[in-house]
Motif scaffolding. Sequence first.
Motif, PDB file in Angstrom:
ATOM      1  N   SER A   1      92.243 -10.792 -63.876  1.00 49.92           N
ATOM      2  CA  SER A   1      92.613 -11.899 -64.766  1.00 49.92           C
ATOM      3  C   SER A   1      93.981 -11.708 -65.397  1.00 49.92           C
ATOM      4  O   SER A   1      94.790 -12.640 -65.430  1.00 49.92           O
ATOM      5  N   ASP A   2      94.239 -10.510 -65.921  1.00 53.85           N
ATOM      6  CA  ASP A   2      95.528 -10.266 -66.578  1.00 53.85           C
ATOM      7  C   ASP A   2      96.677 -10.411 -65.591  1.00 53.85           C
ATOM      8  O   ASP A   2      97.718 -11.004 -65.896  1.00 53.85           O
ATOM      9  N   GLU A   3      96.495  -9.874 -64.392  1.00 51.78           N
ATOM     10  CA  GLU A   3      97.529  -9.949 -63.361  1.00 51.78           C
ATOM     11  C   GLU A   3      97.734 -11.383 -62.894  1.00 51.78           C
ATOM     12  O   GLU A   3      98.858 -11.807 -62.618  1.00 51.78           O
ATOM     13  N   ILE A   4      96.654 -12.142 -62.806  1.00 54.64           N
ATOM     14  CA  ILE A   4      96.759 -13.551 -62.415  1.00 54.64           C
ATOM     15  C   ILE A   4      97.555 -14.328 -63.466  1.00 54.64           C
ATOM     16  O   ILE A   4      98.426 -15.129 -63.128  1.00 54.64           O
ATOM     17  N   CYS A   5      97.302 -14.066 -64.741  1.00 56.80           N
ATOM     18  CA  CYS A   5      98.054 -14.747 -65.803  1.00 56.80           C
ATOM     19  C   CYS A   5      99.542 -14.420 -65.719  1.00 56.80           C
ATOM     20  O   CYS A   5     100.395 -15.318 -65.828  1.00 56.80           O
ATOM     21  N   ALA A   6      99.868 -13.146 -65.521  1.00 54.67           N
ATOM     22  CA  ALA A   6     101.280 -12.750 -65.393  1.00 54.67           C
ATOM     23  C   ALA A   6     101.914 -13.419 -64.177  1.00 54.67           C
ATOM     24  O   ALA A   6     103.038 -13.916 -64.241  1.00 54.67           O
ATOM     25  N   PHE A   7     101.187 -13.444 -63.066  1.00 52.54           N
ATOM     26  CA  PHE A   7     101.678 -14.072 -61.840  1.00 52.54           C
ATOM     27  C   PHE A   7     101.945 -15.567 -62.061  1.00 52.54           C
ATOM     28  O   PHE A   7     102.989 -16.093 -61.656  1.00 52.54           O
ATOM     29  N   LEU A   8     101.006 -16.251 -62.719  1.00 54.31           N
ATOM     30  CA  LEU A   8     101.178 -17.683 -62.971  1.00 54.31           C
ATOM     31  C   LEU A   8     102.388 -17.940 -63.863  1.00 54.31           C
ATOM     32  O   LEU A   8     103.119 -18.912 -63.642  1.00 54.31           O
ATOM     33  N   ASP A   9     102.616 -17.086 -64.854  1.00 56.13           N
ATOM     34  CA  ASP A   9     103.797 -17.258 -65.708  1.00 56.13           C
ATOM     35  C   ASP A   9     105.088 -17.071 -64.910  1.00 56.13           C
ATOM     36  O   ASP A   9     106.086 -17.723 -65.189  1.00 56.13           O
ATOM     37  N   GLU A  10     105.063 -16.201 -63.904  1.00 55.52           N
ATOM     38  CA  GLU A  10     106.249 -16.011 -63.059  1.00 55.52           C
ATOM     39  C   GLU A  10     106.484 -17.206 -62.147  1.00 55.52           C
ATOM     40  O   GLU A  10     107.614 -17.604 -61.913  1.00 55.52           O
ATOM     41  N   ARG A  11     105.405 -17.782 -61.614  1.00 55.56           N
ATOM     42  CA  ARG A  11     105.523 -18.847 -60.621  1.00 55.56           C
ATOM     43  C   ARG A  11     105.643 -20.241 -61.220  1.00 55.56           C
ATOM     44  O   ARG A  11     106.259 -21.117 -60.646  1.00 55.56           O
ATOM     45  N   VAL A  12     104.976 -20.455 -62.362  1.00 52.30           N
ATOM     46  CA  VAL A  12     104.954 -21.776 -62.992  1.00 52.30           C
ATOM     47  C   VAL A  12     105.482 -21.601 -64.416  1.00 52.30           C
ATOM     48  O   VAL A  12     104.774 -21.125 -65.296  1.00 52.30           O
ATOM     49  N   ALA A  13     106.721 -21.977 -64.621  1.00 50.64           N
ATOM     50  CA  ALA A  13     107.418 -21.663 -65.872  1.00 50.64           C
ATOM     51  C   ALA A  13     106.771 -22.285 -67.116  1.00 50.64           C
ATOM     52  O   ALA A  13     106.640 -21.629 -68.141  1.00 50.64           O
ATOM     53  N   GLU A  14     106.402 -23.519 -67.057  1.00 50.12           N
ATOM     54  CA  GLU A  14     105.904 -24.201 -68.262  1.00 50.12           C
ATOM     55  C   GLU A  14     104.503 -24.741 -68.023  1.00 50.12           C
ATOM     56  O   GLU A  14     104.212 -25.237 -66.940  1.00 50.12           O
ATOM     57  N   PRO A  15     103.683 -24.682 -69.016  1.00 59.13           N
ATOM     58  CA  PRO A  15     103.836 -23.970 -70.279  1.00 59.13           C
ATOM     59  C   PRO A  15     103.570 -22.480 -70.081  1.00 59.13           C
ATOM     60  O   PRO A  15     102.747 -22.093 -69.255  1.00 59.13           O
ATOM     61  N   LEU A  16     104.249 -21.649 -70.838  1.00 57.39           N
ATOM     62  CA  LEU A  16     104.031 -20.212 -70.773  1.00 57.39           C
ATOM     63  C   LEU A  16     102.658 -19.877 -71.359  1.00 57.39           C
ATOM     64  O   LEU A  16     102.248 -20.462 -72.355  1.00 57.39           O
ATOM     65  N   LEU A  17     101.981 -18.949 -70.747  1.00 60.34           N
ATOM     66  CA  LEU A  17     100.697 -18.492 -71.270  1.00 60.34           C
ATOM     67  C   LEU A  17     100.895 -17.553 -72.453  1.00 60.34           C
ATOM     68  O   LEU A  17     100.045 -17.463 -73.330  1.00 60.34           O
ATOM     69  N   TYR A  18     102.031 -16.842 -72.452  1.00 61.20           N
ATOM     70  CA  TYR A  18     102.341 -15.896 -73.531  1.00 61.20           C
ATOM     71  C   TYR A  18     103.760 -16.169 -74.010  1.00 61.20           C
ATOM     72  O   TYR A  18     104.662 -16.345 -73.197  1.00 61.20           O
ATOM     73  N   PRO A  19     103.987 -16.154 -75.309  1.00 60.69           N
ATOM     74  CA  PRO A  19     105.356 -16.333 -75.809  1.00 60.69           C
ATOM     75  C   PRO A  19     106.242 -15.198 -75.284  1.00 60.69           C
ATOM     76  O   PRO A  19     105.860 -14.023 -75.344  1.00 60.69           O
ATOM     77  N   ALA A  20     107.399 -15.537 -74.776  1.00 54.54           N
ATOM     78  CA  ALA A  20     108.286 -14.543 -74.157  1.00 54.54           C
ATOM     79  C   ALA A  20     108.606 -13.382 -75.088  1.00 54.54           C
ATOM     80  O   ALA A  20     108.644 -12.221 -74.665  1.00 54.54           O
ATOM     81  N   GLU A  21     108.809 -13.669 -76.379  1.00 53.03           N
ATOM     82  CA  GLU A  21     109.195 -12.611 -77.317  1.00 53.03           C
ATOM     83  C   GLU A  21     108.067 -11.603 -77.585  1.00 53.03           C
ATOM     84  O   GLU A  21     108.315 -10.518 -78.093  1.00 53.03           O
ATOM     85  N   HIS A  22     106.829 -11.947 -77.231  1.00 48.36           N
ATOM     86  CA  HIS A  22     105.694 -11.055 -77.479  1.00 48.36           C
ATOM     87  C   HIS A  22     104.978 -10.630 -76.194  1.00 48.36           C
ATOM     88  O   HIS A  22     103.960  -9.940 -76.267  1.00 48.36           O
ATOM     89  N   GLU A  23     105.509 -11.012 -75.059  1.00 45.14           N
ATOM     90  CA  GLU A  23     104.804 -10.773 -73.802  1.00 45.14           C
ATOM     91  C   GLU A  23     104.498  -9.294 -73.560  1.00 45.14           C
ATOM     92  O   GLU A  23     103.380  -8.930 -73.191  1.00 45.14           O
ATOM     93  N   GLY A  24     105.463  -8.415 -73.782  1.00 39.99           N
ATOM     94  CA  GLY A  24     105.253  -6.987 -73.545  1.00 39.99           C
ATOM     95  C   GLY A  24     104.114  -6.424 -74.371  1.00 39.99           C
ATOM     96  O   GLY A  24     103.257  -5.689 -73.865  1.00 39.99           O
ATOM     97  N   GLU A  25     104.092  -6.780 -75.651  1.00 42.14           N
ATOM     98  CA  GLU A  25     103.034  -6.296 -76.539  1.00 42.14           C
ATOM     99  C   GLU A  25     101.683  -6.884 -76.145  1.00 42.14           C
ATOM    100  O   GLU A  25     100.666  -6.195 -76.161  1.00 42.14           O
ATOM    101  N   ILE A  26     101.671  -8.139 -75.776  1.00 39.70           N
ATOM    102  CA  ILE A  26     100.417  -8.778 -75.363  1.00 39.70           C
ATOM    103  C   ILE A  26      99.880  -8.106 -74.106  1.00 39.70           C
ATOM    104  O   ILE A  26      98.689  -7.792 -74.024  1.00 39.70           O
ATOM    105  N   ARG A  27     100.739  -7.843 -73.140  1.00 33.92           N
ATOM    106  CA  ARG A  27     100.306  -7.188 -71.895  1.00 33.92           C
ATOM    107  C   ARG A  27      99.774  -5.781 -72.185  1.00 33.92           C
ATOM    108  O   ARG A  27      98.782  -5.348 -71.599  1.00 33.92           O
ATOM    109  N   ARG A  28     100.422  -5.054 -73.100  1.00 30.27           N
ATOM    110  CA  ARG A  28      99.960  -3.711 -73.455  1.00 30.27           C
ATOM    111  C   ARG A  28      98.564  -3.785 -74.078  1.00 30.27           C
ATOM    112  O   ARG A  28      97.666  -3.017 -73.730  1.00 30.27           O
ATOM    113  N   LEU A  29      98.361  -4.737 -74.973  1.00 28.92           N
ATOM    114  CA  LEU A  29      97.055  -4.902 -75.603  1.00 28.92           C
ATOM    115  C   LEU A  29      95.993  -5.334 -74.591  1.00 28.92           C
ATOM    116  O   LEU A  29      94.836  -4.903 -74.667  1.00 28.92           O
TER     117      LEU A  29
END
Length: 177
Positions: free
Chosen positions: A54-82
């Motif tokens: 699921s997490d990898e699919i969400c990241a993949f979708l954000d890469e392939r389909v720009a809008e709307p972002l699933l995670y705010p760009a400024e917090h993406e790293g922290e969200i992925r770590r969590l």
Amino acid sequence: SSKAIAALRVKGFLPSKDYKLSSAPMGLEERKKLLPAPYTVPVLRWDGEVVAGSDEICAFLDERVAEPLLYPAEHEGEIRRLERAASDLYWVNGWLSTVDAAGFERWSGARVRKYVSGGGAGVGPRLLFKALPGSVTSRMIHGVAKKSYLATLRRRGAELGGETGAACLRLAGERDT
């Protein structure tokens, strides 16, 4: 996974129109024929690419389909770590319920019995299931599941390291009775 399905919906994809949901077989050998390692679901197949988790699919979708972002760009790293930390803990929590017999029954007892009695584990176990009382076969299956789980918990703890890994190793030791 509800998370992957929700992510597809947020990105504007509709079931049956834009993607197809399929169930995966329960047996590992059958899963190996259909899914990439580690043979778990969900899996997204996209133009020849296969994305598992699921997490990898969400990241993949954000890469392939720009809008709307699933995670705010400024917090993406922290969200992925969590997400990674939560995923590690979710795995431990979910599988801990297989260690005690009552938890095993709630978690997967009926599904495993159906799989074995239907021949999914081979002819020998199926015949054994027909010959023995259900309480005996339940204890047998639980014993095998517990042994397998504790071995996996130890391996996973060693792989993860850090606090989560130490917790896995401690829990395996406490429940190996």
